[in-house]
Design a protein around this motif. Sequence first.
Motif, PDB file in Angstrom:
ATOM      1  N   UNK A 388       0.832  -1.213   0.000  1.00 49.30           N
ATOM      2  CA  UNK A 388       0.000   0.000   0.000  1.00 49.30           C
ATOM      3  C   UNK A 388       0.864   1.260   0.000  1.00 49.30           C
ATOM      4  N   UNK A 389       1.942   1.249   0.782  1.00 42.83           N
ATOM      5  CA  UNK A 389       2.835   2.414   0.833  1.00 42.83           C
ATOM      6  C   UNK A 389       3.527   2.622  -0.515  1.00 42.83           C
ATOM      7  N   UNK A 390       4.031   1.546  -1.106  1.00 44.05           N
ATOM      8  CA  UNK A 390       4.698   1.660  -2.406  1.00 44.05           C
ATOM      9  C   UNK A 390       3.726   2.128  -3.482  1.00 44.05           C
ATOM     10  N   UNK A 391       2.497   1.601  -3.443  1.00 42.42           N
ATOM     11  CA  UNK A 391       1.489   2.009  -4.424  1.00 42.42           C
ATOM     12  C   UNK A 391       1.133   3.482  -4.253  1.00 42.42           C
ATOM     13  N   UNK A 392       1.071   3.920  -3.009  1.00 36.71           N
ATOM     14  CA  UNK A 392       0.742   5.323  -2.748  1.00 36.71           C
ATOM     15  C   UNK A 392       1.831   6.240  -3.308  1.00 36.71           C
TER      16      UNK A 392
END
Length: 483
Positions: A388-392
């Motif tokens: 989720x952090x990388x996608x954000x």
Amino acid sequence: MQETELKLELLQSGARSLLKKNPFGSPPIILQQTSIYFDTPGWDLSKRGLSLRIRQSGNERIQTVKAGDGVAAGSFTREEWERPVAGDTPILDDPQIRDLLADAGPKLAALFEVHVKRHRWNVSDQDATIEVALDLGKVVAADREAPLCEIEFEKKAGSPKALFALARKVDLITPTHVGVLSKAERGYHLLGTAPGAVKAASTPLTSEMSAATAFAHIAAACLKQFRLNETVLGWSRDAEALHQARVSLRRLRSLCSICKSLFHDSRFDHLREELKWLASEFGDARNIDVMIDRASSEALSSRLHNARDDAYAAVETSLSSVRARSLMIDATEWISIRDWRTDQSSDTLHEQSARDFASGVFDKFWKKVVKGGNNLIDADDETRHKLRIAAKKLRYAAEFFEPLYKSKAEAKRHRRFIEAMEDLQDQLGSLNDLATAPDMLAALWLSDVASAKDLYSAEDKSKLLKDAAEAHDALVNTRRFWR
């Protein structure tokens, strides 16, 4: 001519305290000023980042045209053209001004006025000379008016760092907040609808920009979005304004992370940690707002609303703290002055084109998102959180640098890419809400309230996992816009 200034907002009571203590070394010169702002009925000048005013001070009238990009936060560096005029009708016979205003001349009309009592000082600090102007008054547009209380520091000579040193000195006397609206923007806001939550907007970038310049423009836009939403929270506990304030801080933190290779500066890590702290202060209030929307019983909803009041009060306390105010001044200085490197090792990277730099960023986070989504259904919560952090970060980067990809094919691929990213983020965000809900409810002593467990049912999680896996597959199969 170019002007460099720093603007702070303060309360009327704060202005009185400042005038009483007068830290500027001499009595002020006091002037009554009335400024009339002009534009076309369609606001053509505003849309092009221009403002045109005639300001009367005593018997003198000065016409000023200013040009800016509209994204500055607190510290403004703008081109301006001034000339004396005899009346309240703009004079456009200067070739440069006539070209700048294009065909707007015949359609110009007075839109709003600004009336202020200005207290002015000239301050010398070592090699710097600064004009200080404390303005108390109002903005008047049609049948509306709004109070105005702000202090401006304009650099006349020397280092711009002196502006920020003086700002900190003033903030010790009375609380101030970095100003992000020019007087012209205040007038246009008054003519429009009542201000509400402000979402992130595209930042003007050009293919000629270096990576460092693009960073500064985007970072300033993030700060401006935060301050505009913080202002809304000052008079209303608006859930969307709180959400967007938090988003702006997270976007700025992500931007710093994305661009960290540009910086060899001891202040960088400190500012990132302070931004992390301030963003975390919004967490409880935001989580409660999300749970209120999902609450299925009156008992749970009532308890959550009580908890919301406490959470918003805590946010207000944090925003009014010395720590938060200092962070905004520090961040504005760091972004606007741009003395980021302590050696010459990063010169090449600083001068790299923004587009080449962005493409490298996209490649890096694209690989993380593709790899992190493998076996998404069987992964643990921590692994999904990392995805989720990388996608954000990939999504934010795609939004930050979107103006650099303007061909018809690139724009089309960019839209499809963002749509696929949004779908994946929505599913991962909902999974994160399910994962954090039990701890949040326990912290609020709400675990045993009727229907509390409906906020994180296993059935919901199973469906979300399936939807997230499908969204990840769709993203992987979406054509990259930067290659």
